[in-house]
Scaffold this motif. Structure first.
Motif, PDB file in Angstrom:
ATOM      1  N   UNK A   9       0.766  -0.955  -0.230  1.00 43.97           N
ATOM      2  CA  UNK A   9      -0.396   0.019  -0.241  1.00 43.97           C
ATOM      3  C   UNK A   9       0.900   1.202  -0.097  1.00 43.97           C
ATOM      4  N   UNK A  10       2.165   1.274   0.867  1.00 43.16           N
ATOM      5  CA  UNK A  10       2.497   1.808   0.436  1.00 43.16           C
ATOM      6  C   UNK A  10       3.106   2.409  -0.329  1.00 43.16           C
ATOM      7  N   UNK A  11       3.596   2.045  -1.249  1.00 40.53           N
ATOM      8  CA  UNK A  11       4.112   1.790  -2.276  1.00 40.53           C
ATOM      9  C   UNK A  11       3.638   2.593  -3.735  1.00 40.53           C
ATOM     10  N   UNK A  12       2.262   2.216  -3.965  1.00 37.69           N
ATOM     11  CA  UNK A  12       0.727   2.619  -4.710  1.00 37.69           C
ATOM     12  C   UNK A  12       0.061   3.802  -3.943  1.00 37.69           C
ATOM     13  N   UNK A  13       0.330   4.373  -2.576  1.00 39.00           N
ATOM     14  CA  UNK A  13      -0.654   4.770  -2.428  1.00 39.00           C
ATOM     15  C   UNK A  13       0.722   6.362  -2.671  1.00 39.00           C
ATOM     16  N   UNK A  14       1.669   6.377  -2.394  1.00 44.85           N
ATOM     17  CA  UNK A  14       2.218   7.587  -3.443  1.00 44.85           C
ATOM     18  C   UNK A  14       1.924   8.713  -2.071  1.00 44.85           C
ATOM     19  N   UNK A  15       1.988   9.105  -0.925  1.00 40.23           N
ATOM     20  CA  UNK A  15       1.241   9.855   0.323  1.00 40.23           C
ATOM     21  C   UNK A  15       0.322  10.869  -0.190  1.00 40.23           C
ATOM     22  N   UNK A  16      -0.678   9.798  -0.612  1.00 43.29           N
ATOM     23  CA  UNK A  16      -1.611  10.642  -1.174  1.00 43.29           C
ATOM     24  C   UNK A  16      -2.691  10.178   0.248  1.00 43.29           C
ATOM     25  N   UNK A  17      -2.882   9.104   1.070  1.00 43.65           N
ATOM     26  CA  UNK A  17      -3.031   9.156   2.088  1.00 43.65           C
ATOM     27  C   UNK A  17      -2.517  10.338   3.401  1.00 43.65           C
ATOM     28  N   UNK A  18      -2.981  11.267   4.393  1.00 46.81           N
ATOM     29  CA  UNK A  18      -2.263  12.072   5.580  1.00 46.81           C
ATOM     30  C   UNK A  18      -2.907  11.238   6.548  1.00 46.81           C
ATOM     31  N   UNK A  19      -2.289  10.644   7.822  1.00 43.75           N
ATOM     32  CA  UNK A  19      -2.683  10.129   8.803  1.00 43.75           C
ATOM     33  C   UNK A  19      -3.432  11.525   9.756  1.00 43.75           C
ATOM     34  N   UNK A  20      -4.284  11.878  10.075  1.00 42.46           N
ATOM     35  CA  UNK A  20      -4.724  12.552  10.486  1.00 42.46           C
ATOM     36  C   UNK A  20      -4.232  12.826  12.368  1.00 42.46           C
ATOM     37  N   UNK A  21      -4.392  13.502  13.083  1.00 39.75           N
ATOM     38  CA  UNK A  21      -3.413  13.793  14.671  1.00 39.75           C
ATOM     39  C   UNK A  21      -4.635  13.331  15.356  1.00 39.75           C
ATOM     40  N   UNK A  22      -6.067  13.160  15.146  1.00 43.16           N
ATOM     41  CA  UNK A  22      -6.487  11.552  16.281  1.00 43.16           C
ATOM     42  C   UNK A  22      -5.814   9.960  16.391  1.00 43.16           C
ATOM     43  N   UNK A  23      -5.696  10.117  15.116  1.00 36.28           N
ATOM     44  CA  UNK A  23      -5.598   9.256  14.841  1.00 36.28           C
ATOM     45  C   UNK A  23      -4.760   8.519  14.984  1.00 36.28           C
ATOM     46  N   UNK A  24      -3.301   9.562  15.582  1.00 36.78           N
ATOM     47  CA  UNK A  24      -2.225   9.534  15.229  1.00 36.78           C
ATOM     48  C   UNK A  24      -1.991   8.962  17.081  1.00 36.78           C
ATOM     49  N   UNK A  25      -2.786  10.478  17.889  1.00 34.90           N
ATOM     50  CA  UNK A  25      -2.916  10.052  19.277  1.00 34.90           C
ATOM     51  C   UNK A  25      -3.611   8.456  19.873  1.00 34.90           C
ATOM     52  N   UNK A  26      -4.763   7.866  19.206  1.00 36.96           N
ATOM     53  CA  UNK A  26      -5.557   7.108  19.420  1.00 36.96           C
ATOM     54  C   UNK A  26      -4.295   5.888  19.178  1.00 36.96           C
ATOM     55  N   UNK A  27      -3.700   5.817  18.333  1.00 38.83           N
ATOM     56  CA  UNK A  27      -2.860   4.990  18.070  1.00 38.83           C
ATOM     57  C   UNK A  27      -2.155   4.622  18.971  1.00 38.83           C
ATOM     58  N   UNK A  28      -1.314   5.655  19.744  1.00 40.35           N
ATOM     59  CA  UNK A  28      -0.744   5.415  21.119  1.00 40.35           C
ATOM     60  C   UNK A  28      -1.566   5.300  22.034  1.00 40.35           C
ATOM     61  N   UNK A  29      -2.564   5.070  22.255  1.00 47.13           N
ATOM     62  CA  UNK A  29      -3.210   5.359  23.348  1.00 47.13           C
ATOM     63  C   UNK A  29      -3.450   3.679  23.278  1.00 47.13           C
ATOM     64  N   UNK A  30      -4.617   3.228  22.666  1.00 47.27           N
ATOM     65  CA  UNK A  30      -4.701   1.631  22.039  1.00 47.27           C
ATOM     66  C   UNK A  30      -3.555   0.601  22.694  1.00 47.27           C
TER      67      UNK A  30
END
Length: 207
Positions: A9-30
């Motif tokens: 997916x990383x190779x095909x996406x070419x940086x089109x999808x950004x990670x939101x701050x809420x998703x990042x914080x929730x990832x660490x919290x989970x």
């Protein structure tokens, strides 16, 4: 399989999808809640807490979700569902629950690190970890085969064990020291990591 799915997916996406701050914080919290909760055997409480966080995330990102988010949720649900089998989740011997839960947590942590990269936060720490990741097998065997024997021969192992005798210091200080020592020992001088899409990937032709 999880690494293959994410890598493709990383190779095909070419940086089109950004990670939101809420998703990042929730990832660490989970990740923190799951690791501590399952280690202390608060299984029901851990699952309930994670379910609440995931429910909020699913509602918040109901119109546009990160493509890898549903994969992480799926692996975590499978891991939690298999937790009662094989004597509960544990690494040695490894269980199916361990495989799925760790795969999901790895992806949740990836969300957090990608957000840090997008916003140029903690750049030196990220480069330090990325460099050690380019020699994963060396880092994996470094502690038992190199670092621990050196500490035993020099007598430092006993000193560290005495200084970090309490459970709190043992978990925090000793783990941080050993982890940093392993990274510094095996972070060989490598070519600058190439950015491909949203991730820092070693400059190799294939994985």
């Amino acid at each position: 399989m999880p690494g293959t799915i994410l890598g493709d997916w990383l190779v095909k996406s070419d940086g089109k999808h950004q990670v939101s701050g809420s998703l990042a914080l929730s990832g660490f919290l989970i990740t923190v809640i799951t690791v501590i909760g399952l280690h202390q055997r608060f299984v029901i409480e851990t699952m309930a807490s994670v379910a609440i966080i995931l429910g909020v995330l699913l509602y918040q990102h109901r119109e546009q979700r990160h493509p890898m988010f549903l994969w992480a949720v799926l692996w975590l649900i499978r891991g939690f569902s298999l937790e009662p089998f094989q004597g509960g989740i544990h690494k040695d011997p490894s269980t199916f629950s361990y495989y799925f839960v760790t795969s999901a947590l790895t992806l949740f942590l990836w969300f957090g690190w990608m957000w840090l990269e997008q916003n140029s936060v903690a750049e030196r720490i990220r480069k330090f970890i990325a460099a050690s990741g380019q020699n994963p097998m060396l880092a994996y065997v470094a502690f038992m085969n190199v670092l621990l024997p050196l500490l035993a021969l020099t007598g430092l192992a006993g000193l560290i064990a005495w200084y970090t005798a309490s459970p709190c210091l043992s978990c925090r200080s000793r783990g941080i020291w050993y982890g940093e020592a392993v990274c510094r020992t095996f972070c060989f001088r490598c070519p600058e990591p190439q950015r491909r899409g949203m991730g820092i990937i070693p400059p190799v032709a294939s994985v």
